[in-house]
Design an enzyme around this catalytic site. Structure first.
Site, mmCIF file in Angstrom:
data_model
loop_
_atom_site.group_PDB
_atom_site.id
_atom_site.type_symbol
_atom_site.label_atom_id
_atom_site.label_comp_id
_atom_site.label_asym_id
_atom_site.label_seq_id
_atom_site.Cartn_x
_atom_site.Cartn_y
_atom_site.Cartn_z
ATOM 1 N N GLU A 85 0.839 -1.194 0.000
ATOM 2 C CA GLU A 85 0.000 0.000 0.000
ATOM 3 C C GLU A 85 0.876 1.247 0.000
ATOM 4 O O GLU A 85 1.825 1.359 0.778
ATOM 5 C CB GLU A 85 -0.920 0.012 1.231
ATOM 6 C CG GLU A 85 -1.573 1.326 1.559
ATOM 7 C CD GLU A 85 -2.392 1.916 0.414
ATOM 8 O OE1 GLU A 85 -2.457 3.156 0.327
ATOM 9 O OE2 GLU A 85 -2.957 1.135 -0.382
ATOM 10 N N ARG A 107 -17.384 4.371 4.118
ATOM 11 C CA ARG A 107 -16.318 3.626 3.436
ATOM 12 C C ARG A 107 -15.300 3.080 4.433
ATOM 13 O O ARG A 107 -14.797 1.961 4.282
ATOM 14 C CB ARG A 107 -15.598 4.527 2.421
ATOM 15 C CG ARG A 107 -16.456 5.024 1.283
ATOM 16 C CD ARG A 107 -15.622 5.789 0.262
ATOM 17 N NE ARG A 107 -14.805 4.895 -0.511
ATOM 18 C CZ ARG A 107 -15.154 4.372 -1.685
ATOM 19 N NH1 ARG A 107 -16.331 4.652 -2.207
ATOM 20 N NH2 ARG A 107 -14.351 3.573 -2.325
ATOM 21 N N TYR A 166 -28.216 10.211 1.754
ATOM 22 C CA TYR A 166 -28.613 9.011 2.477
ATOM 23 C C TYR A 166 -27.911 8.963 3.828
ATOM 24 O O TYR A 166 -26.799 9.464 3.986
ATOM 25 C CB TYR A 166 -28.324 7.736 1.681
ATOM 26 C CG TYR A 166 -26.893 7.551 1.223
ATOM 27 C CD1 TYR A 166 -25.922 7.010 2.071
ATOM 28 C CD2 TYR A 166 -26.514 7.871 -0.082
ATOM 29 C CE1 TYR A 166 -24.627 6.811 1.641
ATOM 30 C CE2 TYR A 166 -25.220 7.671 -0.518
ATOM 31 C CZ TYR A 166 -24.274 7.145 0.341
ATOM 32 O OH TYR A 166 -22.983 6.947 -0.084
ATOM 33 N N ASP A 210 -10.998 -0.507 -10.092
ATOM 34 C CA ASP A 210 -10.870 0.646 -10.981
ATOM 35 C C ASP A 210 -9.678 0.544 -11.918
ATOM 36 O O ASP A 210 -9.666 1.176 -12.975
ATOM 37 C CB ASP A 210 -10.752 1.936 -10.160
ATOM 38 C CG ASP A 210 -12.084 2.394 -9.594
ATOM 39 O OD1 ASP A 210 -13.125 1.864 -10.022
ATOM 40 O OD2 ASP A 210 -12.089 3.286 -8.725
#
Length: 403
Positions: A36, A110, A222, A296
């Protein structure tokens, strides 16, 4: 120079897509190392919508119960007119929806989703997480691949999975298709306390999710964190609403003609940062030998179907199942994975573009949209069967049996 460290599977990118791929491989008994770029593993952003097609995967991977601990389950998804404040149509997402698709539609933060997957990776005993590893070069090698990092470290692997996002270094090596395509739309995102919306009627649909659609603009609202916060995403077409003024003032100016609830919600948002909305045309070639792409990096899409993360989650089990179906043959496993995923992700990418067009029409086209959608029943799920009814947990196995 020291000899590169070697692993069976190497994942580049520790976001939702990369960690879910690592977890799926670990659940299949494969040791995985994850590199990462950031100094710590985490997820940037606010709300995230999770449909049944992704919930099936999270359930199989054993993390769904942790993911939904602080999630919000809307009773319906509402499409409203941003100019008048009137509803256009709705999709019921309560009991009948769960009966049809096996899972409820939910929205979460998230960071909550990422944390649950990361914890499962750490507890698996098969996933090694390495932060501060900025991969600057990927090489295909006989019997595997190599990833070289900015700090001088190198990692060899028998199988490399790149989840390095929209601007993937690995994709650039595999596919010559230029830069992502800018749609002209930008998005502002953020959460506000639910009480802050009370001045103009609150969320208007307190037990649901709302998309307010208008000419070249829309606002999504939301609840997240069990309804304590409301996630908002305001989007508009910079080509239709060009401005020389400060971008913070521009978003207020764009939405000033909308109904009170929409204008008030946008006014509460942080205007200092916005994201351009970009995607790519569906393009094959994600796989070359023992290197493949997920999420992605493989199939970036516009946000209008809320499926970017869901499709990355789908990728994970199809990838792991393809590896299991081709023991000892990573090349065949990765090729099979792409062959199974490409038709599915291509349809989602192109449908997201179409849905964006539908949201943003004006004049007679907006009148026709309302006339066509208003009569449909809330429990008519035909329009989403292909999307939410898809079971990625069985597609690779079914394909193997069919051979």
């Amino acid at each position: 120079m020291s000899r590169p460290e070697r692993s069976e599977f190497l994942v580049i990118g520790g976001g939702i897509g990369g960690l879910t791929a690592a977890l799926a491989l670990a659940r299949a008994g494969r040791p995985v190392r994850v590199l990462e770029r950031a100094a710590q593993f985490g997820e940037i952003g606010a709300g995230l919508q999770v449909a049944p097609n992704a919930s099936r995967v999270l359930d199989r991977l054993g993390v769904l119960s942790d993911v939904v601990r602080d999630a919000f389950f809307p009773s319906r998804l509402v499409l409203g007119d941003a100019m008048t404040g009137e509803p256009i149509t709705a999709l019921e997402t309560a009991d009948a929806f769960r009966e049809r698709f096996g899972h409820r539609y939910f929205v979460t933060h998230r960071a909550d989703l990422h944390r649950a997957i990361q914890t499962a990776c750490e507890e698996s005993g098969l996933v090694e997480l390495l932060p501060s590893k900025h991969v600057v070069r990927v090489e295909s090698r006989e019997g595997g691949a190599l990833a070289a990092c900015a700090d001088g470290t190198e990692y060899e692997t028998a199988a490399l999975v790149a989840a390095d996002g929209l601007h993937s270094t690995t994709r650039d090596m595999l596919i010559d298709d230029g830069a992502p395509v800018d749609s002209g739309y930008v998005a502002y995102r953020g959460t506000v306390p639910v009480e802050a919306l009370a001045e103009h009627g609150g969320l208007r649909v307190p037990d649901g999710m709302v998309i307010w659609a208008g000419p070249g603009l829309h606002l999504v609202q939301y609840p997240v964190r069990r309804g304590a916060l409301v996630n908002q995403v305001a989007t508009f077409d910079t080509r239709r609403y060009p401005s020389e003024e400060d971008i913070g003032r521009q978003v207020d100016r764009v939405f000033e003609r909308t109904c009170a609830a929409v204008a008030h919600g946008v006014g509460l948002m942080d205007h200092s940062r916005r994201w351009p909305m970009v995607d790519r045309a569906p393009t094959g070639g994600w796989t070359s030998g023992r290197i493949t792409l997920v999420g992605d990096a493989a199939h970036p899409m516009l946000q209008y179907l809320a499926q970017g993360a869901c499709q990355a989650i789908e990728d994970s089990v199809v990838l792991a199942d393809s590896v299991t179906a081709h023991p000892g043959d990573v090349d065949a496993a990765f090729a099979a994975y792409e062959a199974l995923r490409f038709p599915r992700t291509s349809r989602v990418q192109t449908t997201a573009q179409t849905w964006g067009d539908i949201l943003h029409v004006d004049g007679v086209s907006a009148m026709m949209r309302s006339a066509l959608l208003s009569p449909r029943a809330g429990d008519d799920f035909g329009i989403v069967d292909w999307l939410y009814g898809y079971d990625p947990t069985s597609v690779a196995r079914e394909n193997l049996l069919a051979r």
